[in-house]
Design a protein around this motif. Structure first.
Motif, mmCIF file in Angstrom:
data_model
loop_
_atom_site.group_PDB
_atom_site.id
_atom_site.type_symbol
_atom_site.label_atom_id
_atom_site.label_comp_id
_atom_site.label_asym_id
_atom_site.label_seq_id
_atom_site.Cartn_x
_atom_site.Cartn_y
_atom_site.Cartn_z
ATOM 1 N N GLU A 15 -34.707 -1.035 5.236
ATOM 2 C CA GLU A 15 -33.868 -1.674 5.971
ATOM 3 C C GLU A 15 -33.240 -0.834 7.158
ATOM 4 O OE1 GLU A 15 -32.365 -4.777 6.669
ATOM 5 O OE2 GLU A 15 -33.416 -5.488 4.267
ATOM 6 N N GLN A 18 -34.294 0.968 9.920
ATOM 7 C CA GLN A 18 -34.922 -1.054 10.586
ATOM 8 C C GLN A 18 -33.150 -0.636 11.707
ATOM 9 O OE1 GLN A 18 -37.760 -3.394 8.795
ATOM 10 N NE2 GLN A 18 -36.065 -3.903 9.757
ATOM 11 N N THR A 22 -34.033 2.329 15.827
ATOM 12 C CA THR A 22 -33.678 1.739 16.907
ATOM 13 C C THR A 22 -32.975 1.984 17.856
ATOM 14 O OG1 THR A 22 -33.599 -0.606 15.816
ATOM 15 C CG2 THR A 22 -35.924 0.180 16.928
ATOM 16 N N LYS A 267 -40.164 -6.482 1.288
ATOM 17 C CA LYS A 267 -40.596 -6.935 3.093
ATOM 18 C C LYS A 267 -41.683 -6.672 3.055
ATOM 19 C CE LYS A 267 -40.068 -4.036 7.131
ATOM 20 N NZ LYS A 267 -40.111 -5.054 8.077
ATOM 21 N N THR A 292 -35.719 -9.033 10.483
ATOM 22 C CA THR A 292 -36.350 -7.584 10.742
ATOM 23 C C THR A 292 -34.687 -7.380 11.356
ATOM 24 O OG1 THR A 292 -37.250 -7.787 12.474
ATOM 25 C CG2 THR A 292 -38.674 -7.466 11.514
ATOM 26 N N LYS A 293 -34.034 -7.698 11.761
ATOM 27 C CA LYS A 293 -32.148 -6.962 11.759
ATOM 28 C C LYS A 293 -31.480 -7.793 10.708
ATOM 29 C CE LYS A 293 -33.191 -4.481 15.734
ATOM 30 N NZ LYS A 293 -33.501 -3.443 14.349
#
Ligand SMILES: Cc1cc2nc3c(=O)[nH]c(=O)nc-3n(C[C@H](O)[C@H](O)[C@H](O)COP(=O)(O)OP(=O)(O)OC[C@H]3O[C@@H](n4cnc5c(N)ncnc54)[C@H](O)[C@@H]3O)c2cc1C
Length: 322
Positions: A15, A18, A22, A267, A292-293
């Protein structure tokens, strides 16, 4: 340790990665006039013949929208000997129940409340397990309506225009409104104007502990914590805070959790399965909890787009890879 990370230390490391890998915090956006303009734009597009949001699509292809607010979905059923899906709804005002049959459904109900919706036949074992077990994190915010913005004053306890303070106190974060950042000069946005301070914003155990204090004790406690962080004398805020409001997301009937945050292993176990349609490609899934966000609108919106594409491909018999 940063108090946000510390509060979420027992969730999956994926988490954190991710978001950080990015560099999400370097690419944040605001909507001019406030975030409320996003749902307004959706609602207006329902009632407009030629919605500006869909300029490239001829109105003959847009179809019609019936917006039906105030309905709690209580059951999702695949009809025997038919490809229809029946949804049962309960009116939140008069509690009357309705059943309607649909060709396709996009289900964007969070798992925290989908858990109690009657689903027959059951979705895949793995999806039912995810609905049962997927972790949600609590969050709490307390807002102070202040008669003046002491935090913006040019003194040792001030000079905060926008931004936030991290603390190791149970209140966790203090967030300062950013509207004065846009002012051309200080005289047009003086600090003696009223303002709303997010006096406490916290997650997980801190949210439950602060959020479930008795209201008057919580208010006093948060006020004293803000005074401590800003180096203010005790009681300084008594004449400044005109009103206050607390939201605890675990206690909100239609949320019962702030955001989905996978625990270690969840996940790998669920991420693929939860995006798959059910009932012979008639029901599709969307929402922040599938994305995924997690904890970002971006994640919720992306899954909505994905579900719409999946549905369109299924309708036209195209293959679609998630
Ligand atoms: C404290 C907090 C701070 C956040 N800050 C940010 C931020 O700064 N930036 C950002 O991008 N995102 C932020 N988010 C995340 C963002 O709010 C969510 O990602 C987004 O709202 C998720 O959208 P969603 O449609 O999946 O779920 P939701 O917005 O939760 O919508 C789900 C809807 O389903 C309804 N519902 C529930 N049960 C039923 C039922 N049985 N029948 C019918 N309807 C039902 C609910 O009433 C709700 O309207 C924050 C979230 C929280 C809690």
């Amino acid at each position: 340790m940063d108090p946000g990370t510390g509060a979420l230390l027992d969730i999956s490391y994926a988490e954190t990665v991710q978001e950080e890998y990015t560099m999400d915090y370097r690419n944040t956006y605001t909507i001019e006039g406030g975030i409320v303009n996003l749902p307004y734009a959706f609602i207006q597009s329902f009632y407009t013949d030629k919605p500006p949001q869909y300029q490239t699509i001829p109105s003959s292809r847009l179809g019609t929208v019936t917006y039906w607010p105030g309905q709690t979905v209580t059951g999702i059923y695949e009809m025997q000997n038919s490809s229809k899906i029946v949804l049962t709804h309960r009116n939140v005002q008069d509690l009357s129940s309705t059943a309607e049959a649909y060709d396709y459904v996009v289900c964007a109900i969070p798992y925290s409340t989908l858990r109690e919706v009657d689903i027959k036949p059951r979705f895949s074992n793995r999806k039912m397990q995810a609905i049962l077990e997927y972790n949600y994190t609590n969050s709490q915010k307390t807002f102070f309506l202040c008669k003046e913005r002491f935090w913006e004053q040019d003194t040792d306890y001030g000079r905060m225009v926008g931004g936030f303070s991290r603390t190791d106190l149970p209140i966790q974060y203090i967030f300062y409104p950013g509207d004065h950042l846009l002012c051309p000069d200080l005289s047009s946005c003086p600090p003696h104007e009223p303002g709303v301070l997010t006096a406490s914003y916290n997650y997980h155990m801190n949210a439950t502990r602060v959020g479930n204090m008795k209201e008057n004790l919580r208010f006093e406690y948060i006020k004293e914590s803000v005074e401590e962080v800003h180096g203010l004398p005790g009681g300084f805020l008594d004449s400044i805070v005109a009103d206050h409001k607390t939201v605890v997301w675990d206690n909100e009937p239609y949320n019962r959790g702030a955001f989905a945050e996978s625990l270690p292993g969840q996940k790998q176990l669920f991420a693929y399965e939860i995006l798959k349609p059910e009932f012979n490609q008639r029901i599709f899934f969307a929402g922040e909890h599938l994305s995924t966000k997690h904890a970002w609108m971006q994640g919720a919106l992306y899954t909505g787009m994905n579900a719409a594409n999946q549905l369109a491909c299924s309708f036209h018999n195209y293959s679609f890879f998630i």
